[in-house]
Design a protein around this motif. Structure first.
Motif, PDB file in Angstrom:
ATOM      1  N   LYS A  64      88.938 121.755  62.415  1.00  0.00           N
ATOM      2  CA  LYS A  64      87.509 121.000  62.281  1.00  0.00           C
ATOM      3  C   LYS A  64      87.556 120.201  63.406  1.00  0.00           C
ATOM      4  N   LYS A  65      88.400 119.597  63.796  1.00  0.00           N
ATOM      5  CA  LYS A  65      88.308 118.588  64.901  1.00  0.00           C
ATOM      6  C   LYS A  65      87.949 119.388  66.279  1.00  0.00           C
ATOM      7  N   LEU A  66      88.394 120.627  66.408  1.00  0.00           N
ATOM      8  CA  LEU A  66      88.023 121.366  67.599  1.00  0.00           C
ATOM      9  C   LEU A  66      86.857 121.894  67.444  1.00  0.00           C
ATOM     10  N   ILE A  67      86.185 122.142  66.389  1.00  0.00           N
ATOM     11  CA  ILE A  67      84.648 122.525  66.052  1.00  0.00           C
ATOM     12  C   ILE A  67      83.931 121.291  66.527  1.00  0.00           C
ATOM     13  N   LEU A  72      80.221 118.143  70.011  1.00  0.00           N
ATOM     14  CA  LEU A  72      79.757 117.344  70.923  1.00  0.00           C
ATOM     15  C   LEU A  72      79.728 117.716  72.384  1.00  0.00           C
ATOM     16  N   ASN A  73      80.654 118.393  72.677  1.00  0.00           N
ATOM     17  CA  ASN A  73      80.540 118.982  74.095  1.00  0.00           C
ATOM     18  C   ASN A  73      79.319 119.818  74.349  1.00  0.00           C
ATOM     19  N   SER A  74      78.933 120.475  73.516  1.00  0.00           N
ATOM     20  CA  SER A  74      77.572 121.432  73.466  1.00  0.00           C
ATOM     21  C   SER A  74      76.405 120.426  73.641  1.00  0.00           C
ATOM     22  N   LEU A  75      76.426 119.260  72.768  1.00  0.00           N
ATOM     23  CA  LEU A  75      75.197 118.269  72.912  1.00  0.00           C
ATOM     24  C   LEU A  75      75.272 117.634  74.351  1.00  0.00           C
TER      25      LEU A  75
END
Length: 181
Positions: A64-67, A72-75
């Protein structure tokens, strides 16, 4: 958390768990129950659903932390491409906005809760499908592997899009506050 939502989530996961737990009993064990005793399966399913949810939460927590970091990175990428002045790094944690959503935005809070409910059922489904595949492997063999894979991908997708939704909601609230000041 919303009690009716949790009730339904735990009952769904608990009822599915009862399917594989029954494999550990004798075939006529449930038939020996009287109708009044069968009602007891409802609270039993609820409690089992809580266990399944906890196990699923514990096992999926590192992923879940990775997702969430991926969301966040995609945003970040999307806002960078749109030449936005918003610094997405400020939205990794947005507790104040979560509290404000709960207090002042009931429709938005309801949407976030329903998305969270969907995540909870999806991650419980992963655990239940793994257990079902162990208990009933001889019946469906390789189909279980496909179903488990699909349920994992489904949960990852839900988790990613829900995190993006939460961050966008926080951005909207924070920027509307900034414009009001």
């Amino acid at each position: 958390m919303n009690l009716p939502g949790l009730l339904v989530e735990y009952l769904i996961n608990g009822c599915i768990a009862l399917l594989w737990l029954v494999s550990f009993t004798t075939p006529d064990a449930l038939e020996s129950f009287h109708n009044a005793e069968k009602i007891l399966l409802i609270p039993i399913a609820y409690v089992i659903g809580m266990f399944i949810d906890y196990i699923a939460w514990f096992l999926t927590k590192p992923i879940k932390k990775l997702i969430r970091n991926s969301a966040l990175n995609s945003l970040k990428k999307a806002f960078k491409e749109s030449n936005s002045s918003i610094d997405i790094n400020q939205y990794a944690y947005f507790w104040e906005e979560k509290v404000e959503i709960e207090k002042n935005y009931p429709d938005l809070n309801k949407e976030i809760r329903s998305r969270s409910s969907r995540d909870r059922v999806a991650r419980g489904t992963i655990i239940n499908l793994i257990a079902l595949s162990i208990c009933y492997w001889s019946m469906l063999s390789w189909i279980w592997i496909i179903l488990i894979g699909i349920s994992i991908l489904m949960w990852i997708r839900f988790e990613h899009y829900n995190r993006c939704f939460e961050i966008r909601a926080a951005i909207s609230i924070r920027t509307s506050k900034d414009h009001a000041d």
